[in-house]
Write an enzyme that holds these catalytic residues in place. Sequence first.
Site, PDB file in Angstrom:
ATOM      1  N   LYS A  62       1.862  -4.132   6.510  1.00  0.00           N
ATOM      2  CA  LYS A  62       2.263  -4.265   5.111  1.00  0.00           C
ATOM      3  C   LYS A  62       3.796  -4.136   4.854  1.00  0.00           C
ATOM      4  CE  LYS A  62      -1.609  -4.942   3.021  1.00  0.00           C
ATOM      5  NZ  LYS A  62      -1.671  -5.964   2.363  1.00  0.00           N
TER       6      LYS A  62
ATOM      7  N   SER B 250       0.801  -1.248  -0.067  1.00  0.00           N
ATOM      8  CA  SER B 250      -0.076   0.050   0.031  1.00  0.00           C
ATOM      9  C   SER B 250       0.744   1.172  -0.176  1.00  0.00           C
ATOM     10  CB  SER B 250      -0.799   0.250   1.367  1.00  0.00           C
ATOM     11  OG  SER B 250      -1.345   1.307   1.335  1.00  0.00           O
ATOM     12  N   SER B 251       0.295   2.285  -0.550  1.00  0.00           N
ATOM     13  CA  SER B 251       1.186   3.590  -0.570  1.00  0.00           C
ATOM     14  C   SER B 251       1.300   4.104   1.012  1.00  0.00           C
ATOM     15  CB  SER B 251       0.535   4.691  -1.294  1.00  0.00           C
ATOM     16  OG  SER B 251      -0.627   5.052  -1.087  1.00  0.00           O
ATOM     17  N   CYS B 252       0.507   3.464   1.819  1.00  0.00           N
ATOM     18  CA  CYS B 252       0.763   4.236   3.128  1.00  0.00           C
ATOM     19  C   CYS B 252       1.982   3.693   3.860  1.00  0.00           C
ATOM     20  CB  CYS B 252      -0.613   4.101   3.929  1.00  0.00           C
ATOM     21  SG  CYS B 252      -0.944   2.245   4.411  1.00  0.00           S
TER      22      CYS B 252
ATOM     23  N   TYR C 272      -1.540  -0.819  10.129  1.00  0.00           N
ATOM     24  CA  TYR C 272      -1.748  -1.352   8.784  1.00  0.00           C
ATOM     25  C   TYR C 272      -0.321  -1.345   8.011  1.00  0.00           C
ATOM     26  CZ  TYR C 272      -3.682  -1.935   4.259  1.00  0.00           C
ATOM     27  OH  TYR C 272      -3.998  -2.239   2.785  1.00  0.00           O
TER      28      TYR C 272
ATOM     29  N   HIS D  61     -13.055   3.569   1.992  1.00  0.00           N
ATOM     30  CA  HIS D  61     -12.267   4.662   1.576  1.00  0.00           C
ATOM     31  C   HIS D  61     -13.113   5.717   1.096  1.00  0.00           C
ATOM     32  CE1 HIS D  61      -9.465   1.187   1.722  1.00  0.00           C
ATOM     33  NE2 HIS D  61      -8.701   2.147   2.210  1.00  0.00           N
TER      34      HIS D  61
HETATM   35  O1  GFB Z   1      -9.628   7.207   1.645  1.00  0.00           O
HETATM   36  P1  GFB Z   1      -9.287   7.532   3.038  1.00  0.00           P
HETATM   37  O2  GFB Z   1     -10.442   6.857   4.007  1.00  0.00           O
HETATM   38  O3  GFB Z   1      -7.958   7.156   3.455  1.00  0.00           O
HETATM   39  O4  GFB Z   1      -9.456   9.049   3.255  1.00  0.00           O
HETATM   40  P2  GFB Z   1      -6.419   7.543   3.487  1.00  0.00           P
HETATM   41  C1  GFB Z   1      -8.937  10.028   2.409  1.00  0.00           C
HETATM   42  C2  GFB Z   1      -9.174  11.478   2.773  1.00  0.00           C
HETATM   43  O5  GFB Z   1     -10.582  11.660   2.405  1.00  0.00           O
HETATM   44  C3  GFB Z   1      -9.056  11.756   4.310  1.00  0.00           C
HETATM   45  C4  GFB Z   1     -11.293  12.472   3.385  1.00  0.00           C
HETATM   46  O6  GFB Z   1      -8.505  13.002   4.439  1.00  0.00           O
HETATM   47  C5  GFB Z   1     -10.603  11.973   4.788  1.00  0.00           C
HETATM   48  O7  GFB Z   1     -10.323  12.612   5.852  1.00  0.00           O
HETATM   49  N1  GFB Z   1     -12.624  12.215   3.329  1.00  0.00           N
HETATM   50  C6  GFB Z   1     -13.529  13.052   3.304  1.00  0.00           C
HETATM   51  C7  GFB Z   1     -13.415  11.000   3.717  1.00  0.00           C
HETATM   52  N2  GFB Z   1     -14.791  12.560   3.420  1.00  0.00           N
HETATM   53  C8  GFB Z   1     -14.808  11.181   3.702  1.00  0.00           C
HETATM   54  C9  GFB Z   1     -15.669  10.223   3.770  1.00  0.00           C
HETATM   55  O8  GFB Z   1     -16.714  10.371   3.773  1.00  0.00           O
HETATM   56  N3  GFB Z   1     -15.070   9.114   3.968  1.00  0.00           N
HETATM   57  C10 GFB Z   1     -13.593   8.779   3.936  1.00  0.00           C
HETATM   58  N4  GFB Z   1     -13.335   7.240   4.145  1.00  0.00           N
HETATM   59  N5  GFB Z   1     -12.634   9.499   3.856  1.00  0.00           N
HETATM   60  C11 GFB Z   1      -6.065   5.113   4.048  1.00  0.00           C
HETATM   61  C12 GFB Z   1      -5.494   4.261   4.647  1.00  0.00           C
HETATM   62  O9  GFB Z   1      -5.711   6.404   4.102  1.00  0.00           O
HETATM   63  O10 GFB Z   1      -5.723   4.950   2.576  1.00  0.00           O
HETATM   64  C13 GFB Z   1      -5.339   3.196   4.641  1.00  0.00           C
HETATM   65  O11 GFB Z   1      -6.294   4.480   5.979  1.00  0.00           O
HETATM   66  C14 GFB Z   1      -4.715   2.690   2.970  1.00  0.00           C
HETATM   67  O12 GFB Z   1      -4.399   2.390   5.384  1.00  0.00           O
HETATM   68  C15 GFB Z   1      -5.608   3.569   2.171  1.00  0.00           C
HETATM   69  O13 GFB Z   1      -3.483   2.758   2.900  1.00  0.00           O
HETATM   70  C16 GFB Z   1      -5.166   3.668   0.636  1.00  0.00           C
HETATM   71  O14 GFB Z   1      -6.065   7.874   1.892  1.00  0.00           O
HETATM   72  O15 GFB Z   1      -6.336   8.797   4.261  1.00  0.00           O
END
Ligand code: GFB
Length: 333
Positions: free
Chosen positions: A125, A92-94, A121, A164
Amino acid sequence: GSAILRKLKSDGYSNLVLRSHKELDLMRQTEVETFFKAEKPDYVFLAAAKVGGILANATYPAEFIYENLLVESNVIHSAYQTGVKKLLFLGSSCIYPRDCPQPMKEKYLLSGKLEPTNEPYAIAKIAGIKMCQSYNRQYGTRFISVMPTNLYGPGDNFDLETSHVLPALIRKFHEAKIREANLKEVASTLKSAWADAPPTSSERSERSLNACFVTLWGTGAPMREFLHVDDLADACVYLMNHYEDSEIINIGCGKDISISELADLIKDIVGFKGTIRYDRTKPDGTPRKLLDVSKLQALGWEPKISLRKGIERTYGWYVEEGAGYKAQGTREE
Ligand code: GFB
């Protein structure tokens, strides 16, 4: 996993050995060993993982580290024991540091502190990557590790708490569009009732605001790169055939956008006319996560699905099948 399967089938590969999560629990060492000994697969795509969005990662850190460590340990070790010819591990990119220089090159792995919201996580990874590299070094296996950027597409988890951002926004805008349409209908039937005592304009705008807005998490400022799962699957099969190195390799499109730009794009595709609000009590996470994909490009691979086209296709899938689809947010074999 399901996108890789679609790709393999469409490329004409046969003799595919498949098990659902129900049939084979990859957290159970004995079950995994028995499966590998019986089936002796030649090539393994290790896409199974406990995955989720920013809030799921922050809420269930123990599950994210425990389940991922077990799954990858069991599969990688059994692949070695049974002489698998080649294994592709999806990271993962994280795994890159929170404040990594952008775009993130493969060599920046372990060069700084991780983003706290998904550290467990990411550590799991990174352990998977190090297992592949260590087995290659000690046992001469051919285990490669690929690092995909944020993914989206059909079969995604659309649960608003654990998903996500991209599937969450598709669902939020779609449901808001339905509320918007219902409100218009109610307003027209109430028109005659309002003839005697019409609501004030502030009452009216308050009502329509409550029904016609979508709330996003954080500030909308973070930047993310998105890749359609069918492009990812295409890259995985390509790398299984063309990449031999123990060093990790990034898979992305090389372009990122802010969460607020993404929201505007999805709003437009879905056809929602209301407003967007931000809930700043929710975390932003990593400020920017853009992969350097020059290594992948040098091998001759490019993505084919633009972000707009990919979201249109995913929205179509969600409307057709997604609402009744069982959200995964968990392992998928
Ligand atoms: O996709 P996401 O949950 O994960 O959130 P990450 C990306 C951004 O979107 C964050 C915003 O800045 C969230 O605050 N966001 C805005 C939202 N509205 C929403 C919403 O309704 N739902 C969600 N989920 N986000 C993940 C990692 O990070 O990326 C994992 O936690 C994994 O480990 C994945 O690596 C690819 O991109 O921040």
